[in-house]
Scaffold this active site. Sequence first.
Site, mmCIF file in Angstrom:
data_model
loop_
_atom_site.group_PDB
_atom_site.id
_atom_site.type_symbol
_atom_site.label_atom_id
_atom_site.label_comp_id
_atom_site.label_asym_id
_atom_site.label_seq_id
_atom_site.Cartn_x
_atom_site.Cartn_y
_atom_site.Cartn_z
ATOM 1 N N ASP A 1 0.908 -1.215 0.005
ATOM 2 C CA ASP A 1 0.114 0.138 0.025
ATOM 3 C C ASP A 1 0.856 1.441 0.153
ATOM 4 O O ASP A 1 1.989 1.206 0.438
ATOM 5 C CB ASP A 1 -0.922 -0.195 1.078
ATOM 6 N N GLU B 1 -0.009 -1.240 5.611
ATOM 7 C CA GLU B 1 1.150 -0.880 6.669
ATOM 8 C C GLU B 1 0.871 0.522 7.051
ATOM 9 O O GLU B 1 1.430 0.881 8.017
ATOM 10 C CB GLU B 1 2.513 -1.245 6.030
#
Length: 417
Positions: free
Chosen positions: A87, A182
């Site tokens: 991400d 994350e």
Amino acid sequence: MLKYINKNKSLQNRFIKYVQIDTQSDPMSPTVPSTEKQKDLGRVLVAELLDLGITDAHLDEHGYVYATIPSTTDKKVPVICFCSHMDTSPDCSGKNVKPIIHENYQGQDLVLPDDNSVVLKMKEHADLKDQIGNDIITASGTTLLGADNKAGVAEIMEAAAFLMQNPEFKHGVIKILFTPDEEIGRGVDKVNLEKLGADFAYTVDGETLGSIEDETFSADGAVLTIKGVSAHPGFAKGKMESAIKILSDVISSLPADCLSPESTELKEGFIHPVSISGNVEEAEARFILRAFNDEELGANGELLDATVQNIIEDFPNSTYELKITEQYRNMKQVLDQYPQVIEYGIEAIRRAGITPKQQSIRGGTDGSRLSFMGLPCPNIFAGEHAFHGKQEWASVQDMEKAVETIVNIAAIWEERA
């Protein structure tokens, strides 16, 4: 000994492909992953891993990619995992990224073409002084680049290709883990460590060439809710107690010359409001609390609470609720028990011809939580810089050295077994 070479620019080609896939996570989403589009990159990575001959590569329902590179040695070697997150930050758009390669950088200002106000200057990016002659990748000026952490993803994929294409290179079982979310602190919420089956791990999510990080912040999140008193503004005298104004008073009463991101460095912690929402009757602020030791972190939470109590005394009909939740803890508490993990990482960096930089990081990685979940996991450099913003950049040559370092780590664990 075999050495990794970036043939036909395969590394930057992977990276450029990955950053053009929008994988921005969403802190307000309750789902796992927080955005389904993160799986778009996961599916691409699984297909590429399968093409390399890694037969167990798969994407699970939570958006995690797992894969295993088989051992090429008869030795019993600890199972090593390399991990990066897919991400990108919610702080800046990751949609329609247009990567640009600035070849043979010579120290000039880099003016990004889609927004000429976005300029990378050496005096503002100290690491650029070490990039003379290298190839710098940026976005075009309207988005972040996504080097955090698609540089790490590309490097692990490139190392996997090297290991699979050179079976004579000796190493033990290597595990690959790519995680979602994350950037919003949920990167390992649904990871299956039993399925992963690793003994030690390295996140590839660091900045400066040669860095290896064995220490992070300890981190908490805080949600402050103020319940005020609403009244018609034309008849509010002596009645209204605006939750918005109470919350504003709390934030403005926090220390400005210390305990804030803009006034701290090195191992100084902070209390940082990251979002505000609400109305006169009820308002909410979200904070992140950071410190390098748990005692200081607790004190920061107590200071926030004391500040709220002091302010709200002037508003007798209003109330507040402060919820503080653990996010991650300083991984050094775990890694000090396994010195060989850092030792082998440092040796791997040296073998790549780089001076190692063992240091702390003013942030956290998936490795912070993985370490406390039983998988000791320091962080090695990926060559990503100025992350979470439009000036984000990466160095192709630094990324190549990160691949070398990953390959060297695999070799060293086999040698020392």
